[in-house]
Design a protein around this motif. Structure first.
Motif, PDB file in Angstrom:
ATOM      1  N   ILE A 119       0.860  -1.188   0.000  1.00  0.00           N
ATOM      2  CA  ILE A 119       0.000   0.000   0.000  1.00  0.00           C
ATOM      3  C   ILE A 119       0.896   1.238   0.000  1.00  0.00           C
ATOM      4  N   ALA A 176      -6.476   4.864   2.062  1.00  0.00           N
ATOM      5  CA  ALA A 176      -5.561   3.742   2.306  1.00  0.00           C
ATOM      6  C   ALA A 176      -5.754   3.156   3.704  1.00  0.00           C
ATOM      7  N   GLN A 195      -0.117  -7.132   4.401  1.00  0.00           N
ATOM      8  CA  GLN A 195       0.072  -5.765   3.891  1.00  0.00           C
ATOM      9  C   GLN A 195       1.454  -5.231   4.235  1.00  0.00           C
TER      10      GLN A 195
END
Ligand SMILES: NC(=O)c1ccc[n+]([C@@H]2O[C@H](COP(=O)([O-])OP(=O)(O)OC[C@H]3O[C@@H](n4cnc5c(N)ncnc54)[C@H](OP(=O)(O)O)[C@@H]3O)[C@@H](O)[C@H]2O)c1
Length: 211
Positions: free
Chosen positions: A6, A14, A28
């Motif tokens: 991200i 986000a 992530q």
């Protein structure tokens, strides 16, 4: 478990996407310029990478072991787009979700389209349009997302339009855009090489209701 990078992880959309993914089978890597701004909520699923998307070496390094890139950037988006494409190539990653804005194809009709130009011309719309071209001219499996004017309503209520359609509506919640991004991350075979307008249904008008 697939892993998403991200970019701009401290961004408002986000952060919503990152929270959505905590309950999903996806890990992530959170890329942001100042790592002190974000706290990891689940160390088994999240890690922080401090970096600047204008720094190609940092981007290349951040993409090690990544399956999908989700870019929620701002600022010098032209250079960021060039860097993201280059770093993805170097790492052999194909799938990209890129947040852009409404109006980059002059697809917003009527008085709202004119108002949008008045608000966003003079540096913003032009650079977002150029960045989108860079993504579209690459061989990546991209989805460009073009949100209407964003608000922080606690609601998920949206529809999408394709690139060759006129833009609909005037506004949409960040939570809705985060829902769309999350859906695409979890079903990455959807909407490949497409550019989606996102709006709240029945919000047509000359400008967003709150403006
Ligand atoms: N506001 C609207 O109505 C509207 C409508 C359509 C589209 N958009 C666009 O949609 C996008 C996402 O929206 P949002 O509300 O989530 O935006 P946001 O909160 O402003 O997030 C953008 C993030 O990009 C990061 N960033 C900027 N340059 C960077 C760089 N060189 N390297 C790493 N990170 C960088 C910023 O990091 P820092 O935290 O370090 O500053 C920030 O966290 C934005 O591009 C916005 O312009 C906005």
């Amino acid at each position: 478990m697939k892993k998403v990078l991200i970019l701009g992880a401290n961004g408002q959309i986000a952060k919503l996407v990152s929270d959505n993914l905590l309950t999903q089978n996806m890990s992530q890597r959170l890329f942001l310029r100042d790592s002190t701004r974000l706290a990891v909520k689940n160390p088994q699923k999240q890690e922080i990478f401090e970096g600047d998307a204008l720094n190609i070496d940092q981007l290349v390094k951040a993409m090690t072991g990544i399956d999908i890139v989700y870019a929620n950037l701002a600022g010098n988006v032209i250079q960021e787009a060039k860097n993201v494409v280059k770093a993805m190539h170097q790492n052999g990653i194909k799938r990209l979700i890129w947040i852009s804005t409404l109006g980059i194809y002059d697809e917003v009709p009527g008085a709202y389209g004119e108002w949008n130009h008045q608000q966003l011309d003079g540096g913003y719309l032009e650079t977002y349009a150029e960045a989108a071209k860079i993504i579209e001219n690459s061989d990546l499996d991209f989805t460009i997302i073009r949100p209407a004017w964003l608000d922080n309503q606690d609601e998920i209520d949206y529809e999408t339009t394709e690139k060759n359609e006129l833009f609909k509506g005037t506004e949409v919640s960040r939570k809705s855009v985060a829902h769309l991004v999350t859906t695409l991350l979890l079903t990455p075979e959807k909407s490949i090489r497409s550019s989606l307008g996102v709006n709240k249904p029945n919000t047509d008008g000359d400008k967003p209701a709150w403006k």
